[in-house]
Design an enzyme around this catalytic site. Structure first.
Site, PDB file in Angstrom:
ATOM      1  N   THR A 289      -4.587  33.863 -50.276  1.00  0.00           N
ATOM      2  CA  THR A 289      -4.449  35.270 -49.882  1.00  0.00           C
ATOM      3  C   THR A 289      -3.149  35.481 -49.129  1.00  0.00           C
ATOM      4  O   THR A 289      -2.415  36.447 -49.373  1.00  0.00           O
ATOM      5  CB  THR A 289      -5.642  35.693 -49.003  1.00  0.00           C
ATOM      6  OG1 THR A 289      -6.854  35.507 -49.725  1.00  0.00           O
ATOM      7  CG2 THR A 289      -5.525  37.153 -48.588  1.00  0.00           C
ATOM      8  N   GLN A 319      -8.690  38.776 -54.207  1.00  0.00           N
ATOM      9  CA  GLN A 319      -7.683  38.944 -53.146  1.00  0.00           C
ATOM     10  C   GLN A 319      -6.266  38.973 -53.718  1.00  0.00           C
ATOM     11  O   GLN A 319      -5.835  38.014 -54.367  1.00  0.00           O
ATOM     12  CB  GLN A 319      -7.788  37.822 -52.119  1.00  0.00           C
ATOM     13  CG  GLN A 319      -9.124  37.769 -51.398  1.00  0.00           C
ATOM     14  CD  GLN A 319     -10.060  36.742 -51.985  1.00  0.00           C
ATOM     15  OE1 GLN A 319     -10.189  36.638 -53.200  1.00  0.00           O
ATOM     16  NE2 GLN A 319     -10.709  35.965 -51.122  1.00  0.00           N
ATOM     17  N   GLN A 341      -8.368  44.727 -53.894  1.00  0.00           N
ATOM     18  CA  GLN A 341      -8.916  43.972 -52.762  1.00  0.00           C
ATOM     19  C   GLN A 341      -7.765  43.403 -51.927  1.00  0.00           C
ATOM     20  O   GLN A 341      -6.834  42.797 -52.452  1.00  0.00           O
ATOM     21  CB  GLN A 341      -9.803  42.834 -53.258  1.00  0.00           C
ATOM     22  CG  GLN A 341     -10.452  42.039 -52.125  1.00  0.00           C
ATOM     23  CD  GLN A 341     -11.473  41.025 -52.613  1.00  0.00           C
ATOM     24  OE1 GLN A 341     -11.887  41.055 -53.771  1.00  0.00           O
ATOM     25  NE2 GLN A 341     -11.886  40.133 -51.742  1.00  0.00           N
ATOM     26  N   ASP A 342      -7.842  43.634 -50.598  1.00  0.00           N
ATOM     27  CA  ASP A 342      -6.859  43.084 -49.646  1.00  0.00           C
ATOM     28  C   ASP A 342      -5.452  43.650 -49.848  1.00  0.00           C
ATOM     29  O   ASP A 342      -4.465  42.913 -49.842  1.00  0.00           O
ATOM     30  CB  ASP A 342      -6.809  41.554 -49.731  1.00  0.00           C
ATOM     31  CG  ASP A 342      -8.071  40.894 -49.207  1.00  0.00           C
ATOM     32  OD1 ASP A 342      -8.998  41.614 -48.807  1.00  0.00           O
ATOM     33  OD2 ASP A 342      -8.129  39.657 -49.203  1.00  0.00           O
ATOM     34  N   ASP A 363     -12.089  45.597 -48.536  1.00  0.00           N
ATOM     35  CA  ASP A 363     -11.352  45.079 -47.373  1.00  0.00           C
ATOM     36  C   ASP A 363      -9.860  45.392 -47.484  1.00  0.00           C
ATOM     37  O   ASP A 363      -9.010  44.563 -47.143  1.00  0.00           O
ATOM     38  CB  ASP A 363     -11.521  43.556 -47.247  1.00  0.00           C
ATOM     39  CG  ASP A 363     -12.973  43.120 -47.197  1.00  0.00           C
ATOM     40  OD1 ASP A 363     -13.829  43.942 -46.849  1.00  0.00           O
ATOM     41  OD2 ASP A 363     -13.242  41.945 -47.521  1.00  0.00           O
ATOM     42  N   ARG A 427     -16.275  46.295 -42.563  1.00  0.00           N
ATOM     43  CA  ARG A 427     -17.248  45.233 -42.312  1.00  0.00           C
ATOM     44  C   ARG A 427     -16.571  44.148 -41.464  1.00  0.00           C
ATOM     45  O   ARG A 427     -15.339  44.008 -41.479  1.00  0.00           O
ATOM     46  CB  ARG A 427     -17.790  44.651 -43.614  1.00  0.00           C
ATOM     47  CG  ARG A 427     -16.745  44.046 -44.541  1.00  0.00           C
ATOM     48  CD  ARG A 427     -17.397  43.439 -45.763  1.00  0.00           C
ATOM     49  NE  ARG A 427     -16.435  42.805 -46.660  1.00  0.00           N
ATOM     50  CZ  ARG A 427     -16.732  41.841 -47.518  1.00  0.00           C
ATOM     51  NH1 ARG A 427     -17.985  41.400 -47.601  1.00  0.00           N
ATOM     52  NH2 ARG A 427     -15.816  41.320 -48.309  1.00  0.00           N
ATOM     53  N   TRP A 429     -15.083  40.943 -40.501  1.00  0.00           N
ATOM     54  CA  TRP A 429     -14.557  39.702 -41.059  1.00  0.00           C
ATOM     55  C   TRP A 429     -14.717  38.539 -40.075  1.00  0.00           C
ATOM     56  O   TRP A 429     -14.982  37.413 -40.459  1.00  0.00           O
ATOM     57  CB  TRP A 429     -13.081  39.913 -41.414  1.00  0.00           C
ATOM     58  CG  TRP A 429     -12.415  38.765 -42.096  1.00  0.00           C
ATOM     59  CD1 TRP A 429     -13.018  37.762 -42.810  1.00  0.00           C
ATOM     60  CD2 TRP A 429     -11.011  38.495 -42.141  1.00  0.00           C
ATOM     61  NE1 TRP A 429     -12.069  36.884 -43.309  1.00  0.00           N
ATOM     62  CE2 TRP A 429     -10.838  37.314 -42.917  1.00  0.00           C
ATOM     63  CE3 TRP A 429      -9.893  39.134 -41.619  1.00  0.00           C
ATOM     64  CZ2 TRP A 429      -9.574  36.773 -43.158  1.00  0.00           C
ATOM     65  CZ3 TRP A 429      -8.642  38.602 -41.878  1.00  0.00           C
ATOM     66  CH2 TRP A 429      -8.495  37.433 -42.632  1.00  0.00           C
TER      67      TRP A 429
END
Length: 521
Positions: A289, A319, A341-342, A363, A427, A429
């Site tokens: 990531t 990610q 995502q990310d 996220d 959420r 992490w």
């Protein structure tokens, strides 16, 4: 100051520390009772003179703790440097994660050195950054579902680091009132600005000045790629003067990294969706990531204006970061961040985003920086089937970190033309995840519960999630989660803790950049 040059000077001092520890006349410092690991703290006890005040002995003990933590980081870095990765790991993914750890521990050594020699208030940010580095090292292995090799570091390192964070916080609080009074009297004084920020940035941002180097794909500039321009900038720039790279309209398919040595850079584009930096690295195709970022910046004092940063890997690749920032006192103005995502990795340090667009699914604003996103648009895209969208995943691991994600006076809505699955504000992490939405327009795309658990009851009592005076069909707090760590903020004073002026101390450095901002709530 290049702090790595001080590392050889620390070894004699560390020997003195060890001698002090061995001295049977040493006494435990009372601050150890306030640290997460008091026994480890007591092992580093010193013997201040009888005439020392508590504050004086605390300052001395802070220094001892930081230097002991630095020694742990140096040992971990040396272990990784000395490893024969080919024989230790049989797969390329483990080697890739290990290389991440090598770079991250090198940065941690830098952050610890400047914590020793810099101000106590700044050190809280730099120590928090070191915690982010340690976690990112571990996450590199988790990205590939690999077992983290404890050969890479000592179990005690994270404990030393956590203790140092607590001790530094206690030391800094003793002088915080005086510092605050001085700052309030001189909000626009250049004395308060970091050395890489000058009033000249205001002129650069508000004028049509087009930079020291021009990048243009059509050949009308100095270079055709951003990476060529960066290499030239490293040779041409001198001193602390702001160096500007103007990137003309175009789609630049390249992965860019602005390294720690490249401080004081400014990138100016021709506008959102006109100047686009794009890539597609992702975890599914063999990148961590951390390394998947299309554009990554570590050099302090970075400013970007009128650009788009994009990762096109898509939701099926999981990610895939568009932009990662570990730049202290960085500013992104009128920029767009596009991914799934990310998308936006607010990795570490102090960061401010103004008039920006952020697109994603899971996220998609995540990390462990001291970050405020203001007057921006948060666009939720369509994920894969059976996926749930989460706007944020903040990574505060230690309760003494000064980090968090604050989204202020912004809009949370669906991306144009996109359907969406169930969507949530965030959420947790990490254990002490901290996220606040203030005075935002939240559309009905957000589920009534508002927030999503990470796994079971993990972090639900230790996180801090807050909502203050939000509006829109998704802003009602009546059906929100009942977690101990969730707060419907009703006090202006409580909300004020998360303002640009307080959370980022923005009044002491953002005015010089020329970027508009709202200091209070």
């Amino acid at each position: 100051m290049d702090y790595k040059h001080h590392i050889p000077l620390l070894l004699p001092f560390l020997l003195i520390i060890l001698l002090c520890v061995a001295n049977s006349s040493a006494t435990y410092h009372p601050i150890c009772t306030q640290t997460p690991y008091p026994e480890l703290c007591n092992s580093l006890t010193t013997s201040p003179t009888p005439q020392s005040t508590f504050d004086e002995s605390l300052t001395l003990f802070r220094d001892v703790s930081l230097r002991a933590t630095l020694l742990q980081a140096e040992n971990a870095h040396k272990k990784i440097s000395d490893m024969d990765l080919s024989s230790l790991f049989n797969d390329d993914l483990s080697k890739l994660a290990s290389v991440d750890c090598l770079d991250l521990y090198e940065d941690t050594i830098y952050q610890l050195n400047r914590s020793i020699f810099g101000s106590k208030n700044d050190a809280q940010t730099w120590l928090s950054s070191s915690i982010a580095n340690e976690q990112a090292c571990r996450n590199g292995f988790l990205d590939f579902n690999l077992s983290f090799s404890m050969m890479l570091m000592s179990d005690d390192f994270s404990k030393y680091l956590s203790n140092s964070l607590a001790i530094n916080k206690a030391t800094a609080s003793a002088s915080s009132y005086t510092t605050k009074q001085k700052r309030n009297r001189r909000l626009l004084s250049t004395v308060d600005f970091p050395e890489w920020v000058s009033h000249g940035d205001r002129r650069l941002l508000q004028s049509s000045t087009k930079g020291d180097i021009v990048v243009a794909q059509d050949g009308s500039g100095n270079y055709k790629t951003i990476n060529e321009a960066l290499a030239a900038a490293e040779k041409q720039r001198s001193g602390t003067r702001r160096f500007v790279i103007y990137v003309k309209k175009g789609v630049y398919k390249e992965n860019v990294e602005v390294k720690r040595s490249m401080k004081n850079l400014m990138f100016i584009g021709d506008g959102i969706d006109s100047t686009v930096v794009t890539g597609s690295k992702n975890v599914q195709d063999g990148s961590t990531t951390f390394r998947s970022a299309t554009f990554a910046v570590t050099g302090d004092g970075f400013i970007a204006r009128d650009m788009t940063f994009e990762n096109t890997a898509g939701p099926q690749k999981h990610q895939a970061v568009a932009l990662r920032s570990g730049s202290d006192f960085s500013v992104f103005y009128r920029c767009s961040f596009k991914g799934y995502q990310d998308t936006l990795y607010v990795y570490s340090q102090r960061q401010f985003y103004r008039d920006c667009d952020v697109y994603g699914t899971i996220d998609f604003i995540f990390g462990d920086a001291v970050s405020v996103i203001q007057n921006s648009n948060i666009y939720i895209r369509k994920p894969m089937s059976n996926q749930k969208n989460t706007v944020t995943a903040q990574g505060r691991k230690d309760p003494n970190e000064n980090t968090g994600i604050v989204i202020h006076n912004s809009r949370v809505t669906s991306a144009s033309g996109s359907g969406s699955g169930p969507s949530y504000l965030g959420r947790p992490w990490q254990q002490y995840s901290r996220t606040v939405f203030m005075k935002c327009a939240i559309d009905g795309i957000i589920e009534p519960a508002g927030w999503l658990p990470w796994s079971g009851s993990f972090a639900l009592s230790t996180l801090y999630y807050g909502e203050y005076m939000n509006t829109g069909s998704g802003a009602s707090t009546g059906g929100r989660v009942k977690w101990p760590g969730f707060h419907v903020i009703t006090s202006a004073a409580e909300a004020g803790k998360f303002s640009v002026g307080n959370f980022l101390a923005g009044g002491s450095w953002i005015p010089a950049t020329g970027v508009p901002y709202t200091s209070g709530v």
